[in-house]
Design a protein around this motif. Structure first.
Motif, PDB file in Angstrom:
ATOM      1  N   GLN A 154      -0.262  10.155  13.907  1.00  0.00           N
ATOM      2  CA  GLN A 154      -1.626   9.991  13.451  1.00  0.00           C
ATOM      3  C   GLN A 154      -2.408  11.250  13.749  1.00  0.00           C
ATOM      4  N   THR A 162       0.641   8.514   9.285  1.00  0.00           N
ATOM      5  CA  THR A 162       1.596   8.985   8.280  1.00  0.00           C
ATOM      6  C   THR A 162       3.027   8.823   8.783  1.00  0.00           C
ATOM      7  N   ASP A 163       3.944   8.811   7.835  1.00  0.00           N
ATOM      8  CA  ASP A 163       5.369   8.658   8.112  1.00  0.00           C
ATOM      9  C   ASP A 163       5.991  10.047   8.282  1.00  0.00           C
ATOM     10  N   LEU A 209      -3.171   4.237   2.167  1.00  0.00           N
ATOM     11  CA  LEU A 209      -3.601   5.233   3.135  1.00  0.00           C
ATOM     12  C   LEU A 209      -4.031   4.446   4.367  1.00  0.00           C
ATOM     13  N   GLN A 233       4.761  12.547   1.567  1.00  0.00           N
ATOM     14  CA  GLN A 233       3.390  12.296   1.162  1.00  0.00           C
ATOM     15  C   GLN A 233       2.678  11.438   2.205  1.00  0.00           C
ATOM     16  N   LEU A 234       1.358  11.313   2.064  1.00  0.00           N
ATOM     17  CA  LEU A 234       0.538  10.600   3.038  1.00  0.00           C
ATOM     18  C   LEU A 234       0.550   9.094   2.827  1.00  0.00           C
ATOM     19  N   LEU A 268       1.718   5.256   2.270  1.00  0.00           N
ATOM     20  CA  LEU A 268       2.785   4.381   2.738  1.00  0.00           C
ATOM     21  C   LEU A 268       2.945   3.208   1.773  1.00  0.00           C
TER      22      LEU A 268
END
Length: 272
Positions: free
Chosen positions: A81, A28-29, A19, A34-35, A37
């Motif tokens: 972000q 985040t991508d 995170l 999902q959060l 990476l």
């Protein structure tokens, strides 16, 4: 359970998830669902890591909270972000809780770089969740601020308030910090009296919620109205009133304990 907390980092970080925060903003991508990476993606991005906290295991994979340098460049076509409020009520609640845990731990480490007793630098203990001052042996653990949050009820009505510091027209329950030497129940009665000028009678404990804004533990209660007229404390409350459960204003999402208190009371009324 998707998350298994643990304090001691694993020997190997292979397959680790992260995170990632830039100060208090979660990175985040845009292409991911999902959060978290993957570590390989972190390394490819070349971000400078300022601090890292091992959280535990997410779906049996090591999971870390990472803060990167504020000057790190983010590819706008790949990354975004935002703050944790934007996650509230969206997606997996356990993942929101994990992101909140990550944010709190990074802020705690950032705010305890120096000893409050002797002024020397502190070091992160890798075996337990603590910041230690080696010269004077002071130990700081992550700080949690206990608060009460209460839904005051009067038959089919509930007391809801619009807080002075919040924008918009949302009405919510009353809340306040527990002061030194107080019990949760004493705090509840004091806060209700101070904020809206009424007295409460019977109290019922509902449940608790970790609230990472910034590091609170919310203790939820129901309270029966006992007497008095609503008189708002203007520095705290912009407006307050009694609302019938069928005619409610805009209220918090069920992801928050305030929303859960309101919805639980409505369920009690409609099941009778």
């Amino acid at each position: 359970m998707s998350f298994r907390p643990h304090n001691s980092p694993p020997v190997s970080s292979e397959g680790a998830l992260h995170l990632v925060f830039r100060r208090d903003q979660l990175v985040t991508d845009l292409r991911a669902t999902q959060l978290l990476l993957p570590r390989e993606q972190m390394q490819r991005a070349g971000w400078q890591v300022l601090r890292e906290q091992f959280l535990g295991y997410w779906q049996e994979r090591p999971c870390f909270a990472v803060e990167i340098d504020e000057t790190a460049e983010l590819d706008p076509m790949r990354f975004q972000q935002g703050n944790l409020y934007q996650l509230l009520g969206r997606g997996d609640e356990s993942l929101f809780a994990l992101a909140g845990r990550a944010s709190q731990l990074l802020a705690w480490e950032r705010d305890h770089q120096y000893c409050g007793r002797c002024g020397e630098g502190m070091v992160l203990d890798r075996q337990e969740r603590a910041m230690r001052c080696l010269p004077c042996h002071t130990v700081n653990y992550p700080r949690i601020n206990p608060c009460i949050i209460v839904l005051v009820t009067r038959g089919e009505q509930m007391l809801l308030a619009r807080h002075a510091n919040f924008r918009g027209n949302m009405y919510s329950t009353l809340a306040g910090f527990i002061e030194a030497g107080e019990s949760a129940e004493e705090t509840l009665r004091r806060e209700v009296r101070e904020e809206v000028g009424i007295e409460v009678g019977r109290l019922r404990y509902f449940g608790s919620q970790s609230w990472p804004f910034p590091s609170q533990l919310m203790l939820g209660f129901f309270a029966d109205y006992a007497g008095g007229d609503i008189v708002c404390e203007p520095a705290e409350i912009a407006d307050a009133g009694w609302f019938h459960y069928r005619e409610l204003p805009r209220t918090p999402t069920p992801a928050s304990i305030a929303g859960q208190l309101i919805r639980h009371y409505i369920q009690e009324l409609t099941q009778e």
